[in-house]
Design a protein around this motif. Structure first.
Motif, PDB file in Angstrom:
ATOM      1  N   MET A   1       0.822  -1.189   0.000  1.00  0.00           N
ATOM      2  CA  MET A   1       0.000   0.000   0.000  1.00  0.00           C
ATOM      3  C   MET A   1       0.867   1.254   0.000  1.00  0.00           C
ATOM      4  O   MET A   1       0.517   2.238  -0.651  1.00  0.00           O
ATOM      5  N   THR A   2       1.984   1.211   0.710  1.00  0.00           N
ATOM      6  CA  THR A   2       2.853   2.398   0.746  1.00  0.00           C
ATOM      7  C   THR A   2       3.512   2.633  -0.610  1.00  0.00           C
ATOM      8  O   THR A   2       3.736   3.781  -0.992  1.00  0.00           O
ATOM      9  N   LYS A   3       3.796   1.561  -1.321  1.00  0.00           N
ATOM     10  CA  LYS A   3       4.354   1.730  -2.663  1.00  0.00           C
ATOM     11  C   LYS A   3       3.355   2.443  -3.570  1.00  0.00           C
ATOM     12  O   LYS A   3       3.725   3.316  -4.351  1.00  0.00           O
ATOM     13  N   MET A   5       0.983   4.510  -2.643  1.00  0.00           N
ATOM     14  CA  MET A   5       0.863   5.910  -2.232  1.00  0.00           C
ATOM     15  C   MET A   5       2.061   6.728  -2.714  1.00  0.00           C
ATOM     16  O   MET A   5       1.892   7.852  -3.183  1.00  0.00           O
ATOM     17  N   LYS A   6       3.255   6.172  -2.626  1.00  0.00           N
ATOM     18  CA  LYS A   6       4.445   6.889  -3.099  1.00  0.00           C
ATOM     19  C   LYS A   6       4.374   7.108  -4.606  1.00  0.00           C
ATOM     20  O   LYS A   6       4.696   8.186  -5.104  1.00  0.00           O
ATOM     21  N   LYS A   7       3.951   6.076  -5.322  1.00  0.00           N
ATOM     22  CA  LYS A   7       3.818   6.195  -6.770  1.00  0.00           C
ATOM     23  C   LYS A   7       2.736   7.211  -7.128  1.00  0.00           C
ATOM     24  O   LYS A   7       2.902   8.016  -8.047  1.00  0.00           O
TER      25      LYS A   7
END
Length: 63
Positions: A1-3, A5-7
């Motif tokens: 999920m953090t990937k 959001m960063k993308k």
């Protein structure tokens, strides 16, 4: 999920989605206004035609 959001933050597709949403809002507002205007004009035209034919029933538009 953090990937994700960063993308998502790095890409500017979020801004495009907002722009499309605003464009859709403008088009929908124009459509509602046009349908409201055309609806009342159509009802008035039908009532005028009914009265021109000297109809025995009530020719007033129903709301």
């Amino acid at each position: 999920m953090t990937k994700f959001m960063k993308k998502f933050v790095k890409e500017e597709s979020g801004a495009a989605i907002v722009e499309y949403g605003l464009a859709l809002l403008v088009v929908a507002s124009i459509a509602v206004g046009a349908f409201s205007f055309l609806g009342s004009e159509t009802a008035n035209n039908v009532a005028a035609a009914c009265n021109a034919l000297n109809a025995q029933n009530n020719c007033a538009p129903t709301n």
